[in-house]
Every structure is written in structure tokens, then in C-alpha cells.
Design an enzyme around this catalytic site. Sequence first.
Site, mmCIF file in Angstrom:
data_model
loop_
_atom_site.group_PDB
_atom_site.id
_atom_site.type_symbol
_atom_site.label_atom_id
_atom_site.label_comp_id
_atom_site.label_asym_id
_atom_site.label_seq_id
_atom_site.Cartn_x
_atom_site.Cartn_y
_atom_site.Cartn_z
ATOM 1 C CG HIS A 172 -2.631 -37.004 0.721
ATOM 2 N ND1 HIS A 172 -3.913 -37.369 1.064
ATOM 3 C CD2 HIS A 172 -2.751 -36.199 -0.375
ATOM 4 C CE1 HIS A 172 -4.776 -36.802 0.235
ATOM 5 N NE2 HIS A 172 -4.098 -36.100 -0.661
ATOM 6 C CG PHE A 181 -8.732 -30.230 -4.628
ATOM 7 C CD1 PHE A 181 -7.424 -30.666 -4.770
ATOM 8 C CD2 PHE A 181 -9.627 -30.523 -5.645
ATOM 9 C CE1 PHE A 181 -7.013 -31.376 -5.884
ATOM 10 C CE2 PHE A 181 -9.237 -31.240 -6.769
ATOM 11 C CZ PHE A 181 -7.928 -31.668 -6.886
#
Length: 414
Positions: A303, A399
Site C-alpha cells: 500500500h 480510511f
Amino acid sequence: MQRRVVITGVGLVTPCGIGTAETWDAITNGRPGIATITQFDASALPTTFAGEVKGFDPARWIEKRHVREMDRFIHFAVAAAQMAVDDAGLSFRGELGERAGTILGVGLGGLGTIESTAQSYKVRGVRKISPYFIPMLIANLAPGQISMRFGLKGPNIATVSACASGAHAIGDSARWIRLDEADVMITGGTESTITPLGVGGFSALRALSTRNSDPQGASRPFDRGRDGFVIAEGAGILVLEELERAKGRGATIYAELAGYGATADAYHLTQPSPDGEGAQAAMRKALASARLDPERIGYINAHGTATPTGDVVETVAIKHVFGDHARRLAVSSTKSMHGHALGAAGGIEAALSALAIRHGVLPPTINLTDPDPECDLDYVPNQAREVRVDAALSNSFGFGGTNAALVIARYKGD
């Protein structure tokens, strides 16, 4: 016996290039696509640069009369999908259309359309709102436009899970094929949120790099000098196909989509859980789904957003999952070159992982000149590496504590 899923087409629209070959060439040669923002005047913002897709003309792929029906994120999706379908050599006429579908990941949808329409409404009133306003901005019109373009009558779904959206779309698409609910799926992610509110909003979160004097050196995953991510746009689209069908028509097989894991941190709005517990769980589930031992993974497309906390936590999570093998793994963040395309990131990075396996080249992490002592794995610093690996892991975290991991494996034939 569960059906197997392979990748037979790839389409990429990224800041590094419009097209798969163009993007791959830039990525393997360490050429970043990050520069000062040109889509609007960003001089008043704390961050004035981004990973824009430069020189993109939607009319190359979309009839001019239909261009105005779509926001830029849909333009990217349609273009990349056409590239992927052409690459796969598929036609969806006849029965295949009934057994084909599309699931696309989108993070924020038509933010640019919302902003411009709000300004127009404020000045000129309701009569100046386009009748295409809603269809332009809603996330599900990215897969919807693709479905209509190709006549796909199977599932037509948008996954909206922040920066894991594209990876979730790919993993969920593979499940439809494995469960014999579809034979072909067009999947991945798309995003275009380089707008005053998009950049301003992430700036307010203090999530973005502010290295305005050096845009190309700003995305620095795992480097001691990293100061946040670089917002980007684009699309990464894959054609997934049931293995026997692909073999029967003599399709080019890039790789096998072998495993998928999805979890939640259940912890915090924006911060990962301690030691990356949710990320660990997603990686373990993906490995279990692929029926692979951790030692079989040779490469991880991380990521790796270049945030101070995120890079350390992902490193710790990889160490927990892979143990001693973590020291032998090659790990890189291609976001150092194409930036963080939010909902499109998982699609772009899964595509790059498949290309890495097919070509035997591992993309580098550029701008890694002063490694963070807490980030102490092999991040393929600054130069691509010619290495044949049999399986790769692509991580996407977002998120709200949403996590996805994909296992992409070399197809070796039966």
C-alpha cells in the site's frame, strides 16, 4: 471443485502513461508522473502538485455526444476498460453477455462535477444544472457505462471502500466467477479527485506531502523524509476470466487471481490499528484463500502511501505475517511514481503486480534515499529488478479501517 480465475486483459490510464505499455515502461524505468497541478490554480493550497493524467482526450474512446454525460473518473474507466477488452480479444455478443459483468471500485465519485455545478447553481440558479448532473457524479455509473458499452448483463456494481475500493472490486469479481455466477468480469478501480476540495480536504487532514519545490521527489514511501502521500488520478482495469474458458479460446494469460482477503480494523477514522492487525488479517485470509504458504510469495506491491505512520505499520504487519521470510521478500510501492489514486489504487497496483509476474521485472520504490530505520525490509530501492517470482501480494488499505489483499500467481499450465 472451485473454478479458477485468470487475468486475460489489462488497461491502464495513469499519471505515468495513457496505456498499459506506456505506464509499464515508465514504472520499470523509475519515471514519476507527478508534477505541479494544471487542472486549476492550486497556488493558495498547502500542496500544489499531484499525479495528473496529462493529455487525456476522452473522445479517443467515447463518442463526443456521450462525453458530456460523464465525469472525468468515468472517462478514465471507459477508456481503460476498452483497452483491457481489446487486450483480451473479447466480444460480448450473444450468450457471453449474459455471463459477464462489471464491478468497479470508486472512492469519491464525481467530485469535480459536484464542485463546478455548485458554483454554477450559486451564480445562475437551478436552470443551469445539467440534466446529466446526477448520472455524471454517482459512483455506479462507472461500471454502468461499461456495462452498457459492452452489453454486460451480469452483475453491475460499484464498491466504495476508500483506498481499498479497487482491490475489493477485483476480489469480489473473482468470487462471482469462482461461484459459477459469471464467466468474465471487467473490474478494477477509477478515480479523479484532483480538485480544489479534493486537494484541500486531504490537506486539511494533513495527509498530503507539501514538498512543493520537488514534486517528482515528493512521494517517498519508507524513506525517513516522507511527509505524506501524493494525490493522483487514473484507472486500472482487468479482465478476469474463468480458466477453462480462457484456455479454450487461446487467450493470453497474464497471471492467476489466486486469493483474496478483506477485513476491517474497527479502530479509527484514519489511522491503522496497532501493529496493522487488520492488514495482517487481510493478508492471511488472502494466502489461505489461495492455499499458499507465506514462503511462496516472492513480491509484495505494498500500500506504501508515504505517510509517517502507515508505512511503519504496514512493515510491521508484513513481518508478523511472513516471519523470517519477510527478510527475503521484495516489497515495493509504485505509488512513489504514480501517486495515490485512492479508489483506483487497487486496480492500478493489481495490474502492475500481474505485469511484474508476466515480465519477470519487479517495479522499484523510487525516492528511497534515506531509509527509515523502522522500515527495514527490501523495498527494491530506486531501480527495477529482473526477478522471476511465482506469486505476489497486492495490499490496499483505506480510511475507516478497510483492508484488502490480493494474491496474484504465475499461471504455469496444468
